[in-house]
Design an enzyme around this catalytic site. Structure first.
Site, PDB file in Angstrom:
ATOM      1  N   ASP A   4      -3.573  -5.307  10.770  1.00  0.00           N
ATOM      2  CA  ASP A   4      -2.571  -5.946  11.011  1.00  0.00           C
ATOM      3  C   ASP A   4      -1.210  -5.222  10.969  1.00  0.00           C
ATOM      4  OD1 ASP A   4      -3.982  -8.300  11.603  1.00  0.00           O
ATOM      5  OD2 ASP A   4      -4.062  -8.913   9.521  1.00  0.00           O
ATOM      6  N   CYS A   5      -1.270  -4.339   9.954  1.00  0.00           N
ATOM      7  CA  CYS A   5       0.060  -3.592   9.750  1.00  0.00           C
ATOM      8  C   CYS A   5       0.304  -2.285  10.681  1.00  0.00           C
ATOM      9  CB  CYS A   5       0.316  -3.196   8.153  1.00  0.00           C
ATOM     10  SG  CYS A   5      -1.273  -2.706   7.394  1.00  0.00           S
ATOM     11  N   TYR A   6      -0.779  -1.762  11.439  1.00  0.00           N
ATOM     12  CA  TYR A   6      -0.881  -0.644  12.300  1.00  0.00           C
ATOM     13  C   TYR A   6      -1.731  -1.155  13.449  1.00  0.00           C
ATOM     14  CZ  TYR A   6       0.744   2.315   8.381  1.00  0.00           C
ATOM     15  OH  TYR A   6       1.454   2.846   7.383  1.00  0.00           O
TER      16      TYR A   6
END
Lengths: 413, 136
Positions: A139-141
């Site tokens: 989700d963050c990368y």
């Protein structure tokens, strides 16, 4: 007459320090004697330029937009795999790494034309290098792949980190078998037709401080054309080997782990190297200043090639099978003459460590100190010494046993 | 008597010709074979030192070229790139003619082109690709 490092640094700042290379100091000690020379000389500089396989470099690439988590993915630099088992964009490249499709030794002897050592050389030379990454998405990368040109100056950190360099003494390699051998000590002709050695001898850093009286954790050094630091004893550090009466080890002994900012280094002093039939490595320039704190330290730095003994080892049987048999002990002076005698046989010698370049490093370091651009550091800890009991152990193999079915994470069908 | 070291490259259809014999017999040259590799259906290669009067050397060269043999002077084939050399001296042991040699005082390597017979033994030994041969 004992001096301190602070006193020597004060002289360096005033441009008054007397600095000699480990080669020059020999004649001065012979001419003036230890006592007088120790009063006059403040620093002796050393140098070595040789293949050192446990070299590598780590990089922080900066984050792409959108971000990619290279950590845990597959990453290459000029197709050479670079280790990514860290945070998102921190990478570690080893000198001996090879492209996945390099034929290696499939057609023997392999050429090993390009690998990690060459990537480091090209980056330091300011060249563009291709970075590819295949990652898993989070989700963050969110990004999955990357294929871009990069160069050293655009990276955040680029640090040479070598877990073992500056081997204190080394084997002389010969081949007693009937076939040509392709080794990390070069090509060895059958029936002992050549002997290959790898030491800077009287210029070699740790042979000038054989008992590690000045070199320690935090010692500032010449590294790859820039300035670096000793961060620890190196891997395979083995200080307890047999030594001469003057303390000079007669086998491979001490080693250093070193690091330094790659951005200040030069491809003149970091060279990719290809050993036919063996692999790729990095040839590293390294020089250490030795503060002349007392007469004993000066005497150590006056060591001559004729005082340094290296073991002649057979690389057809003894080395591959971890046998400690030594065929002969020869001096570095004999090795540098071009011919040694082993048993009854005269054997031609060839080097892997560049004495000419080692001398150049010692002279550069001397100039840096004379002009005040390089100050000495006080080590914060010393290396494990000859009497420390610290040893280099072989691997203890224990057979793998299949876990009992009831304990297995993967129960049988 | 002038001497010339040359590399002769033979196309596959010429390797059954007694070239050396004809150079000696018809052109009166002294032919010293330094190195040769002749195999069926392959390009053959010979490194030879030819000696004889200038005119005969030239006639011999013309004879070879007209037959279709590539004639290159050795000096153009072998290059020691000093800027790539780190002076480690690894190349010294295999070099049979001491074309690659070292000045023991400075421990710097030098290359004496005149002595080189293009045996290629140094190519595998130099870790820095400092020696290049154009016909490798």
């Amino acid at each position: 007459m004992a001096k301190t490092i602070q006193e020597i640094n004060e002289k360096i700042r005033q441009g008054k320090a007397v600095v000699l290379t480990a080669e020059e100091v020999i004649g001065v000690v012979q001419a003036k004697g230890v006592k007088k020379a120790a009063q006059e000389v403040d620093v002796v500089t050393t140098g070595t330029f040789a293949p050192m396989c446990s070299s590598g470099a780590y990089f922080n690439m900066g984050h792409s937009n959108p971000r990619i988590k290279m950590g845990g993915g597959r990453v290459t630099l000029n197709e050479v795999p670079i280790y990514a088992g860290f945070a998102a964009v921190d990478l570690f490249l080893g000198a001996t790494a090879l492209a996945e499709d390099d034929p290696r030794n499939k057609v023997f002897p392999g050429k090993f034309a390009y690998g990690g050592g060459h990537v480091i050389e090209e980056l330091v030379a300011g060249k563009d290098v291709r970075l590819t990454a295949a990652a898993y998405v989070t989700d963050c990368y969110p990004r999955r792949t990357l294929d871009t040109m990069v160069r050293l100056e655009d990276m955040n950190e680029a640090v040479l980190f070598n877990m073992r360099n500056a081997y204190q003494n080394y084997n002389v390699a010969v081949n007693l078998s009937d076939r040509v051998l392709y080794t990390y000590m070069g090509v060895l002709q059958p029936r002992m037709r050549n002997a290959n050695y790898c030491t800077a001898g009287q210029l070699s850093p740790l042979l000038n401080d054989p008992l590690y009286r000045t070199v320690g954790v935090g010692t500032r050094i010449f590294l790859g054309g820039g300035q670096g630091l000793v961060v620890s004893h190196g891997t395979q550090h083995n200080p307890g080997v047999v030594r001469t009466a003057q303390g000079v080890p007669k086998r491979g002994a001490g080693t250093l782990a070193v690091m330094g900012d790659l951005k200040n280094m030069s491809s003149l002093w970091l060279r990719g190297a290809s050993f036919t039939g063996y692999g790729v490595t990095l040839t590293v320039g390294l020089g250490i200043p030795i503060p002349i704190l007392d007469e004993e330290i000066l005497e150590f730095t006056a060591v001559r090639d004729a005082d340094i003994l290296a073991p002649v080892v057979d690389y057809s049987e003894a080395y591959p099978n971890c046998q400690t048999e030594v065929l002969a002990e020869v001096t570095v002076a004999q090795l540098k003459s071009g011919e040694i005698t082993v048993g009854q046989k005269k054997v031609v010698t060839a080097g892997l460590s560049s004495y000419a370049r080692a001398r150049e490093i010692a002279l550069i370091l001397k100039r840096w100190i004379e002009t005040g651009s390089f100050l000495l550091t006080e080590p914060v800890a010393f290396l494990p010494g000859a009497d420390s009991g610290y040893v280099f152990k072989p691997l203890k193999e224990r057979p793998w046993e299949s876990p009992q079915a009831s304990h297995s994470r993967f129960p049988p069908f | 008597m002038p001497k010339k070291k040359v590399v002769l490259n033979f196309p596959p259809h010429l390797i059954d010709q007694p070239m050396t014999y004809r150079l000696i017999q018809e052109h009166g040259l002294v032919v010293n074979i330094l190195r040769a590799r002749i195999n069926p259906n392959e390009w053959g290669r010979m490194v030879v030192e030819l000696s004889g009067p200038k005119a005969k050397l030239e006639a011999g060269r013309r004879f070879l070229v007209e037959l279709g043999v590539g004639v290159e002077s050795l000096a153009q084939e072998v290059r020691w790139q000093e800027e790539r050399c780190i002076h480690c001296t690894a190349c010294l042991a295999p070099c049979p003619t001491h074309a690659l040699n070292v000045d023991r005082a400075s421990m710097t390597v030098f290359f004496d082109r005149e002595k080189c017979i293009a045996c290629e033994l140094c190519l595998r030994v130099c870790p820095y690709q400092a020696i290049e041969m154009s016909f490798e």
